[in-house]
Design a protein around this motif. Sequence first.
Motif, PDB file in Angstrom:
ATOM      1  N   PRO A  49     -10.024   8.891 -52.338  1.00 13.29           N
ATOM      2  CA  PRO A  49      -9.996   8.024 -53.519  1.00 13.29           C
ATOM      3  C   PRO A  49      -9.257   6.714 -53.288  1.00 13.29           C
ATOM      4  O   PRO A  49      -9.504   5.727 -53.984  1.00 13.29           O
ATOM      5  N   LEU A  50      -8.349   6.678 -52.304  1.00 12.50           N
ATOM      6  CA  LEU A  50      -7.632   5.443 -52.021  1.00 12.50           C
ATOM      7  C   LEU A  50      -8.417   4.492 -51.114  1.00 12.50           C
ATOM      8  O   LEU A  50      -8.063   3.315 -51.008  1.00 12.50           O
ATOM      9  N   LEU A  51      -9.481   4.992 -50.471  1.00 13.42           N
ATOM     10  CA  LEU A  51     -10.244   4.157 -49.550  1.00 13.42           C
ATOM     11  C   LEU A  51     -10.827   2.907 -50.221  1.00 13.42           C
ATOM     12  O   LEU A  51     -10.647   1.798 -49.701  1.00 13.42           O
ATOM     13  N   PRO A  52     -11.512   3.018 -51.375  1.00 11.93           N
ATOM     14  CA  PRO A  52     -12.016   1.787 -52.002  1.00 11.93           C
ATOM     15  C   PRO A  52     -10.893   0.823 -52.404  1.00 11.93           C
ATOM     16  O   PRO A  52     -11.065  -0.402 -52.318  1.00 11.93           O
ATOM     17  N   ILE A  53      -9.751   1.360 -52.843  1.00 10.42           N
ATOM     18  CA  ILE A  53      -8.612   0.520 -53.231  1.00 10.42           C
ATOM     19  C   ILE A  53      -8.058  -0.203 -52.013  1.00 10.42           C
ATOM     20  O   ILE A  53      -7.750  -1.406 -52.061  1.00 10.42           O
ATOM     21  N   MET A  54      -7.924   0.503 -50.908  1.00 17.79           N
ATOM     22  CA  MET A  54      -7.443  -0.115 -49.679  1.00 17.79           C
ATOM     23  C   MET A  54      -8.443  -1.157 -49.170  1.00 17.79           C
ATOM     24  O   MET A  54      -8.048  -2.201 -48.649  1.00 17.79           O
ATOM     25  N   MET A  55      -9.727  -0.874 -49.324  1.00 18.70           N
ATOM     26  CA  MET A  55     -10.737  -1.855 -48.925  1.00 18.70           C
ATOM     27  C   MET A  55     -10.606  -3.131 -49.747  1.00 18.70           C
ATOM     28  O   MET A  55     -10.751  -4.240 -49.231  1.00 18.70           O
ATOM     29  N   ASP A  56     -10.326  -2.969 -51.033  1.00 22.59           N
ATOM     30  CA  ASP A  56     -10.227  -4.119 -51.927  1.00 22.59           C
ATOM     31  C   ASP A  56      -8.941  -4.909 -51.718  1.00 22.59           C
ATOM     32  O   ASP A  56      -8.944  -6.142 -51.740  1.00 22.59           O
ATOM     33  N   GLN A  57      -7.831  -4.200 -51.480  1.00 18.64           N
ATOM     34  CA  GLN A  57      -6.527  -4.861 -51.445  1.00 18.64           C
ATOM     35  C   GLN A  57      -6.055  -5.220 -50.041  1.00 18.64           C
ATOM     36  O   GLN A  57      -5.140  -6.038 -49.897  1.00 18.64           O
ATOM     37  N   THR A  58      -6.660  -4.627 -49.025  1.00 15.95           N
ATOM     38  CA  THR A  58      -6.208  -4.918 -47.658  1.00 15.95           C
ATOM     39  C   THR A  58      -7.302  -5.503 -46.783  1.00 15.95           C
ATOM     40  O   THR A  58      -7.037  -5.912 -45.663  1.00 15.95           O
ATOM     41  N   GLY A  59      -8.527  -5.518 -47.247  1.00 14.99           N
ATOM     42  CA  GLY A  59      -9.615  -6.030 -46.414  1.00 14.99           C
ATOM     43  C   GLY A  59     -10.158  -5.014 -45.432  1.00 14.99           C
ATOM     44  O   GLY A  59     -10.923  -5.372 -44.527  1.00 14.99           O
ATOM     45  N   LEU A  60      -9.793  -3.743 -45.571  1.00 16.46           N
ATOM     46  CA  LEU A  60     -10.326  -2.690 -44.711  1.00 16.46           C
ATOM     47  C   LEU A  60     -11.831  -2.594 -44.920  1.00 16.46           C
ATOM     48  O   LEU A  60     -12.306  -2.503 -46.045  1.00 16.46           O
ATOM     49  N   GLY A  61     -12.605  -2.609 -43.829  1.00 22.04           N
ATOM     50  CA  GLY A  61     -14.061  -2.602 -43.924  1.00 22.04           C
ATOM     51  C   GLY A  61     -14.668  -1.218 -43.771  1.00 22.04           C
ATOM     52  O   GLY A  61     -13.973  -0.240 -43.475  1.00 22.04           O
ATOM     53  N   ASP A  62     -15.995  -1.138 -43.964  1.00 23.92           N
ATOM     54  CA  ASP A  62     -16.711   0.141 -43.866  1.00 23.92           C
ATOM     55  C   ASP A  62     -16.523   0.796 -42.501  1.00 23.92           C
ATOM     56  O   ASP A  62     -16.229   1.983 -42.398  1.00 23.92           O
ATOM     57  N   ALA A  63     -16.737   0.005 -41.444  1.00 25.52           N
ATOM     58  CA  ALA A  63     -16.686   0.579 -40.099  1.00 25.52           C
ATOM     59  C   ALA A  63     -15.291   1.104 -39.779  1.00 25.52           C
ATOM     60  O   ALA A  63     -15.141   2.219 -39.261  1.00 25.52           O
ATOM     61  N   MET A  64     -14.257   0.312 -40.094  1.00 26.47           N
ATOM     62  CA  MET A  64     -12.898   0.767 -39.805  1.00 26.47           C
ATOM     63  C   MET A  64     -12.499   1.925 -40.711  1.00 26.47           C
ATOM     64  O   MET A  64     -11.759   2.812 -40.292  1.00 26.47           O
ATOM     65  N   GLY A  65     -13.017   1.924 -41.947  1.00 28.67           N
ATOM     66  CA  GLY A  65     -12.766   3.066 -42.820  1.00 28.67           C
ATOM     67  C   GLY A  65     -13.331   4.339 -42.218  1.00 28.67           C
ATOM     68  O   GLY A  65     -12.705   5.402 -42.271  1.00 28.67           O
ATOM     69  N   GLY A  66     -14.527   4.227 -41.624  1.00 26.77           N
ATOM     70  CA  GLY A  66     -15.115   5.377 -40.937  1.00 26.77           C
ATOM     71  C   GLY A  66     -14.328   5.767 -39.699  1.00 26.77           C
ATOM     72  O   GLY A  66     -14.142   6.947 -39.406  1.00 26.77           O
ATOM     73  N   TRP A  67     -13.848   4.763 -38.951  1.00 25.50           N
ATOM     74  CA  TRP A  67     -13.042   5.039 -37.761  1.00 25.50           C
ATOM     75  C   TRP A  67     -11.765   5.797 -38.128  1.00 25.50           C
ATOM     76  O   TRP A  67     -11.375   6.751 -37.438  1.00 25.50           O
ATOM     77  N   LEU A  68     -11.093   5.382 -39.189  1.00 28.11           N
ATOM     78  CA  LEU A  68      -9.855   6.064 -39.591  1.00 28.11           C
ATOM     79  C   LEU A  68     -10.133   7.512 -39.976  1.00 28.11           C
ATOM     80  O   LEU A  68      -9.330   8.408 -39.677  1.00 28.11           O
ATOM     81  N   ALA A  69     -11.269   7.738 -40.648  1.00 25.93           N
ATOM     82  CA  ALA A  69     -11.638   9.112 -40.977  1.00 25.93           C
ATOM     83  C   ALA A  69     -11.916   9.910 -39.709  1.00 25.93           C
ATOM     84  O   ALA A  69     -11.515  11.075 -39.580  1.00 25.93           O
ATOM     85  N   THR A  70     -12.594   9.292 -38.753  1.00 28.62           N
ATOM     86  CA  THR A  70     -12.881   9.963 -37.487  1.00 28.62           C
ATOM     87  C   THR A  70     -11.595  10.290 -36.736  1.00 28.62           C
ATOM     88  O   THR A  70     -11.439  11.388 -36.183  1.00 28.62           O
ATOM     89  N   ILE A  71     -10.658   9.356 -36.714  1.00 23.00           N
ATOM     90  CA  ILE A  71      -9.377   9.591 -36.044  1.00 23.00           C
ATOM     91  C   ILE A  71      -8.629  10.744 -36.707  1.00 23.00           C
ATOM     92  O   ILE A  71      -8.004  11.572 -36.040  1.00 23.00           O
ATOM     93  N   ASN A  72      -8.713  10.812 -38.036  1.00 24.52           N
ATOM     94  CA  ASN A  72      -8.094  11.933 -38.750  1.00 24.52           C
ATOM     95  C   ASN A  72      -8.678  13.264 -38.285  1.00 24.52           C
ATOM     96  O   ASN A  72      -7.954  14.236 -38.044  1.00 24.52           O
ATOM     97  N   TYR A  73     -10.001  13.301 -38.123  1.00 24.48           N
ATOM     98  CA  TYR A  73     -10.637  14.538 -37.688  1.00 24.48           C
ATOM     99  C   TYR A  73     -10.372  14.835 -36.221  1.00 24.48           C
ATOM    100  O   TYR A  73     -10.383  16.002 -35.812  1.00 24.48           O
ATOM    101  N   MET A  74     -10.132  13.798 -35.427  1.00 26.84           N
ATOM    102  CA  MET A  74      -9.717  14.045 -34.042  1.00 26.84           C
ATOM    103  C   MET A  74      -8.368  14.768 -34.027  1.00 26.84           C
ATOM    104  O   MET A  74      -8.163  15.712 -33.254  1.00 26.84           O
ATOM    105  N   GLY A  75      -7.451  14.337 -34.882  1.00 31.41           N
ATOM    106  CA  GLY A  75      -6.176  15.030 -35.001  1.00 31.41           C
ATOM    107  C   GLY A  75      -6.361  16.448 -35.485  1.00 31.41           C
ATOM    108  O   GLY A  75      -5.719  17.386 -34.995  1.00 31.41           O
TER     109      GLY A  75
END
Length: 403
Positions: free
Chosen positions: A37-63
């Motif tokens: 739920p914080l992903l759209p807010i972070m995208m709006d307030q920090t400039g986080l994009g779709d691709a990097m949002g997906g990368w962060l999710a992928t990194i989480n699953y790598m952990g």
Amino acid sequence: MSQPQNHANTLEKARVLTAGLLSLILMLGIARFAYTPLLPIMMDQTGLGDAMGGWLATINYMGYMCGALIAASISNLQLKDTLYRIGLVVALITTAGMALSENLILWSAMRFLAGLSSAAGLLIGSGLVLNWLMRHHYRSELGLHFAGVGLGIAFVSVAVMLMSARFNWAEQWWLLTAIGALLAIPAWRWLPRPPNHHMTTSGQAMVDTPPSKRFMRLMLAAYFCAGYGYVISATFIVAIVERQPALQGQGEWVFLLLGLAAAPACIFWDHVARRIGELSALLIAYVVQVAGILLPALDDSLTTAVLSALLFGGTFIGIVSLVLTMAGRFYPTKPAKLMGKMTLSYGVAQILGPLLTGILAAQLGNYNLGLWLAAGFTVAGSGLILLLKITSQREQAVLNPAS
């Protein structure tokens, strides 16, 4: 057994189950799922994009997958207990760490460590709870325990909705950390440290009954498919809803409904499994989940988004609960070991899914192709579960030939 002793045993069981449930709210709900739920807010307030949002999710699953590998390689219950408690602390550190800056390297490190913590909660913590239940001759279903995942999703959804009007993205991560610290206290104190023997409280030996290699191969493949199907909706459902002009502002409500549907789902699927068998229950859950995944790609109405959330929320954690409980029953002396192996298969899919879907969304401007791929994997998983049923029936026929 005296009435006071019965009362004491009931109270101890309640405390153990509550500790497990609260640990999942912290290590899964807050440390893992608050990102959704914080992903759209972070995208709006920090400039986080779709691709990097997906990368962060992928990194989480790598952990998470690394945590599953650790869980699969350890048999010592005392060491697992220590890792469970470390996981509680890491969940708090990584939640707070997300608020420290907008540095992508820091965020990547925090999401990776949060994945490790998630594995400590879902695999090691669940294994410890299941071991305690079986050691004390309680029913070995983990439905109530796994309700913590759905409650965690519902909780972070409500929390983000309430906080968003007054606090920015970083302040919300800080507030979630403070709440998580309160949950960590009973999650730590109420789960007893395990003994160093494999005997029940009545003195009976706990014996492992491993499945056949064919059964395991099919189960691992089916769980891989479930992992791919799960991760797309779990990671992107809020962003999918918010991307529709007519549905802006509804994403957090949809995620809340997903969590509310997930909270009782494990208990429901436990009851279904007791009536028709675990594999039959899994097959039904897979088929229903296909509809839950695919609906947002077919229609962009709020009704469809709500129905998708209810169907998906009502099945994904039920599948996890059924599979991991089954794994724990095969290995009651070291339940997290097979749980970890199963989750490695699940985790590989969770690494590939968000990465591919984020890239496709950035190129196509929507998540539809990612949803179709997820549904296709879940359909394949349904076929594998059907093969599992046939394999199990044949193996039982060999072990118990008709007289």
